[in-house]
Design a protein around this motif. Structure first.
Motif, PDB file in Angstrom:
ATOM      1  N   ARG A 252      10.058  -9.394  21.161  1.00 11.16           N
ATOM      2  CA  ARG A 252       9.872  -8.043  21.678  1.00 11.16           C
ATOM      3  C   ARG A 252      10.234  -8.135  23.150  1.00 11.16           C
ATOM      4  N   ILE A 253      11.116  -7.291  23.595  1.00 10.51           N
ATOM      5  CA  ILE A 253      11.670  -7.449  24.942  1.00 10.51           C
ATOM      6  C   ILE A 253      10.857  -6.690  25.988  1.00 10.51           C
ATOM      7  N   ASN A 254      10.526  -5.435  25.715  1.00  7.78           N
ATOM      8  CA  ASN A 254       9.910  -4.603  26.759  1.00  7.78           C
ATOM      9  C   ASN A 254       8.415  -4.837  26.920  1.00  7.78           C
ATOM     10  N   ASN A 255       7.768  -5.198  25.826  1.00 10.18           N
ATOM     11  CA  ASN A 255       6.313  -5.402  25.874  1.00 10.18           C
ATOM     12  C   ASN A 255       5.976  -6.710  25.183  1.00 10.18           C
ATOM     13  N   THR A 256       4.719  -7.095  25.311  1.00  6.03           N
ATOM     14  CA  THR A 256       4.274  -8.330  24.661  1.00  6.03           C
ATOM     15  C   THR A 256       4.326  -8.186  23.140  1.00  6.03           C
ATOM     16  N   MET A 257       4.857  -9.211  22.496  1.00  8.59           N
ATOM     17  CA  MET A 257       4.815  -9.215  21.031  1.00  8.59           C
ATOM     18  C   MET A 257       3.460  -9.768  20.603  1.00  8.59           C
ATOM     19  N   VAL A 258       2.796  -9.054  19.738  1.00  3.19           N
ATOM     20  CA  VAL A 258       1.510  -9.529  19.201  1.00  3.19           C
ATOM     21  C   VAL A 258       1.672  -9.670  17.696  1.00  3.19           C
ATOM     22  N   THR A 259       1.389 -10.866  17.201  1.00  2.96           N
ATOM     23  CA  THR A 259       1.518 -11.065  15.753  1.00  2.96           C
ATOM     24  C   THR A 259       0.498 -12.085  15.249  1.00  2.96           C
TER      25      THR A 259
ATOM     26  N   PHE B 160      -0.665 -14.673  17.987  1.00  3.11           N
ATOM     27  CA  PHE B 160       0.302 -15.009  19.035  1.00  3.11           C
ATOM     28  C   PHE B 160       0.530 -13.797  19.926  1.00  3.11           C
ATOM     29  N   ARG B 161       0.521 -14.051  21.231  1.00  4.60           N
ATOM     30  CA  ARG B 161       0.952 -13.033  22.196  1.00  4.60           C
ATOM     31  C   ARG B 161       1.983 -13.657  23.109  1.00  4.60           C
ATOM     32  N   GLY B 162       3.100 -13.005  23.266  1.00  3.11           N
ATOM     33  CA  GLY B 162       4.141 -13.556  24.142  1.00  3.11           C
ATOM     34  C   GLY B 162       5.454 -12.854  23.882  1.00  3.11           C
ATOM     35  N   ASP B 163       6.562 -13.530  24.205  1.00  2.00           N
ATOM     36  CA  ASP B 163       7.882 -12.903  24.027  1.00  2.00           C
ATOM     37  C   ASP B 163       8.349 -12.967  22.583  1.00  2.00           C
ATOM     38  N   GLY B 164       8.025 -14.082  21.878  1.00  2.00           N
ATOM     39  CA  GLY B 164       8.509 -14.155  20.504  1.00  2.00           C
ATOM     40  C   GLY B 164       8.310 -15.516  19.885  1.00  2.00           C
ATOM     41  N   LEU B 165       8.795 -15.628  18.658  1.00  2.00           N
ATOM     42  CA  LEU B 165       8.692 -16.881  17.908  1.00  2.00           C
ATOM     43  C   LEU B 165      10.051 -17.187  17.273  1.00  2.00           C
ATOM     44  N   CYS B 166      10.332 -18.483  17.178  1.00  2.00           N
ATOM     45  CA  CYS B 166      11.603 -18.942  16.618  1.00  2.00           C
ATOM     46  C   CYS B 166      11.270 -19.874  15.456  1.00  2.00           C
ATOM     47  N   ILE B 167      11.758 -19.555  14.279  1.00  2.00           N
ATOM     48  CA  ILE B 167      11.505 -20.420  13.109  1.00  2.00           C
ATOM     49  C   ILE B 167      12.852 -21.008  12.701  1.00  2.00           C
ATOM     50  N   SER B 168      12.940 -22.341  12.728  1.00  2.00           N
ATOM     51  CA  SER B 168      14.258 -22.965  12.563  1.00  2.00           C
ATOM     52  C   SER B 168      14.276 -23.999  11.443  1.00  2.00           C
ATOM     53  N   THR B 169      15.480 -24.275  10.997  1.00  2.00           N
ATOM     54  CA  THR B 169      15.738 -25.352  10.034  1.00  2.00           C
ATOM     55  C   THR B 169      15.895 -26.660  10.817  1.00  2.00           C
ATOM     56  N   PRO B 170      15.923 -27.809  10.126  1.00  2.00           N
ATOM     57  CA  PRO B 170      16.211 -29.058  10.848  1.00  2.00           C
ATOM     58  C   PRO B 170      17.584 -29.039  11.525  1.00  2.00           C
ATOM     59  N   THR B 171      18.626 -28.524  10.858  1.00  2.00           N
ATOM     60  CA  THR B 171      19.945 -28.512  11.521  1.00  2.00           C
ATOM     61  C   THR B 171      19.976 -27.499  12.662  1.00  2.00           C
ATOM     62  N   GLY B 172      19.118 -26.481  12.572  1.00  2.00           N
ATOM     63  CA  GLY B 172      19.040 -25.503  13.663  1.00  2.00           C
ATOM     64  C   GLY B 172      18.166 -25.992  14.806  1.00  2.00           C
ATOM     65  N   SER B 173      17.510 -27.142  14.625  1.00  2.00           N
ATOM     66  CA  SER B 173      16.561 -27.592  15.652  1.00  2.00           C
ATOM     67  C   SER B 173      17.248 -27.944  16.968  1.00  2.00           C
ATOM     68  N   THR B 174      18.567 -28.230  16.918  1.00  2.00           N
ATOM     69  CA  THR B 174      19.291 -28.553  18.155  1.00  2.00           C
ATOM     70  C   THR B 174      19.871 -27.299  18.827  1.00  2.00           C
ATOM     71  N   ALA B 175      19.643 -26.134  18.221  1.00  2.00           N
ATOM     72  CA  ALA B 175      20.213 -24.896  18.767  1.00  2.00           C
ATOM     73  C   ALA B 175      19.152 -24.159  19.598  1.00  2.00           C
ATOM     74  N   TYR B 176      18.902 -22.898  19.289  1.00  2.00           N
ATOM     75  CA  TYR B 176      17.964 -22.090  20.082  1.00  2.00           C
ATOM     76  C   TYR B 176      16.579 -22.757  20.146  1.00  2.00           C
ATOM     77  N   ASN B 177      16.158 -23.334  19.028  1.00  2.00           N
ATOM     78  CA  ASN B 177      14.854 -24.018  18.976  1.00  2.00           C
ATOM     79  C   ASN B 177      14.675 -25.001  20.121  1.00  2.00           C
TER      80      ASN B 177
END
Ligand code: NAP
Length: 267
Positions: free
Chosen positions: A127-134, A146-163
Motif C-alpha cells: 500500500r503506497i499512500n497509507n500503512t498496509m494493515v493485514t 502486520f503494519r507497514g509498506d507491504g509483504l513479499c512472498i517469494s519462491t526459492p528462485t525468486g529469493s535473489t530478486a525483489y526478496n
C-alpha cells in the motif's frame, strides 16, 4: 524436437535471436513458437519471466533454456557467444532437466469472485499512500498483524530478486519452500511483527487478510494490479513446476557470488 525462440526487444537480443534461428534451422531443428517442447529465451531474467507467463498454461510439456545478452542471470545459463554449443547440446538432448518450485496464489475478492495466479519469482502486496494493515496466517493459525509498506512472498528462485532487496534470505532453488519478507514494517511499543523473513515448508501455506481497502498494489512477477477489492490471498507451493533443460552444471552459490559479490569463486 520443437523449439521456440523468445527474445526481448533489445537490439542485441534481436540479433542473437536471428543467429539462433539460423543455427537451429541449419541443424534441422523445428521452430514452433505455438507448441514448443523447449523454449529458448534470449535476453535476461526478465525475459525468462515474460516467457514463463506466456507459456504458463503448458508448463508440463515445456523445458526452458535461457541465453543472456547482458550480465549473467539466475535463469540464464548460456552466454550469447555460446549458441553454437547450445545447438549441439539440443541435438544430443536426452531430456535432462531440473525442476524448480512455483508459487500458487489464490486471491479472494469481496464480491465473492476469486482468481488464481502462478508466480515464478514472487508476489507482493503493498500500500503506497497509507500503512498496509493485514492479518498474516501461517497454516490456519493467526501469526501476526502486520503494519507497514507491504509483504513479499517469494519462491526459492525468486529469493535473489525483489526478496533479496527487502532483506530476505537467498534460498537454494532445490528447496521446496516459500518465503515471506517484510517491507518496512512498523515496530514500536504498540505494533509488533516478527521483523525477520519467514521461510515455510512445502506443506504449509501463508494467508494475508488485509483490512478492507482498495488502494493496494498487488503484483505477480512483472505484472502489477491496482485497486482490487482484496479480501484474502493464499500462498502455497504450486503443484506445477518450472522445468529447465539441464545441459551443464551451474553451481548456484557460484552464480550468487558472481552476481552480488564478484570475487573469485572456486567451483
Ligand atoms: P526490472 O525492474 O526490469 O528488473 C529487475 C532486475 O531484477 C533485473 O536486473 C532482473 O535481471 C533482475 N531479476 C529478475 N529475476 C531475478 C531473479 N530471480 N534473481 C535475481 N535477479 C532477478 O524488472 P523485470 O525484468 O520485469 O523483472 C521483474 C522482477 O524484478 C520482479 O519479479 C522482481 O523480483 C524484480 N524487481 C526487483 C526490485 C528490487 O530489487 N528493488 C524492484 C522491482 C522488481 P535481468 O536484468 O537479467 O532481467
Amino acid at each position: 524436437m520443437k523449439v521456440a525462440i523468445f527474445e526481448n526487444d533489445g537490439e542485441k537480443s534481436q540479433k542473437v535471436g536471428k543467429e539462433l534461428y539460423q543455427k537451429l534451422t541449419d541443424a534441422h531443428i523445428v521452430i514452433d513458437n505455438s507448441h514448443p517442447e523447449i523454449v529458448i529465451t534470449v535476453g535476461g531474467d526478465g525475459t525468462l519471466l515474460s516467457a514463463f507467463k506466456h507459456y504458463q498454461d503448458n508448463l508440463e510439456n515445456i523445458r526452458f533454456v535461457g541465453v543472456h545478452t547482458g550480465h549473467l542471470g539466475f535463469y540464464t545459463d548460456w552466454r550469447d557467444d555460446e549458441i553454437s554449443d547450445l545447438v549441439t547440446s539440443l541435438q544430443s538432448d536426452n531430456k535432462q532437466s531440473i525442476n524448480y518450485p512455483l508459487l500458487d496464489v489464490k486471491v479472494d475478492y469481496f464480491d465473492a469472485e476469486s482468481e488464481k495466479f502462478l508466480a515464478l519469482n514472487e508476489s507482493t502486496l503493498k500500500r503506497i499512500n497509507n500503512t498496509m494493515v493485514t492479518d498474516v496466517y501461517i497454516g490456519d493459525q493467526l501469526f501476526e498483524k502486520f503494519r507497514g509498506d507491504g509483504l513479499c512472498i517469494s519462491t526459492p528462485t525468486g529469493s535473489t530478486a525483489y526478496n533479496k532487496s527487502v532483506g530476505g534470505a537467498v534460498i537454494h532453488p532445490e528447496l521446496e519452500s516459500l518465503q515471506m519478507a517484510e517491507i518496512a514494517s512498523i515496530n514500536n511499543r504498540v505494533f509488533r511483527t516478527l521483523s525477520s523473513p519467514v521461510i515455510v515448508a512445502s506443506n504449509d501455506w501463508i494467508t494475508l487478510k488485509p483490512t478492507q481497502s482498495s488502494d493496494f498494489v498487488f503484483s505477480i512477477d512483472q505484472e502489477i494490479y491496482h485497486n482490487r477489492q482484496i479480501k484474502a490471498i493464499k500462498y502455497k507451493i504450486a503443484k506445477e513446476h518450472i522445468c529447465f533443460a539441464k545441459y551443464r552444471h551451474n553451481n548456484f552459490w557460484k552464480r550468487v557470488n558472481e552476481a552480488f559479490i564478484g570475487s573469485d569463486y572456486a567451483d
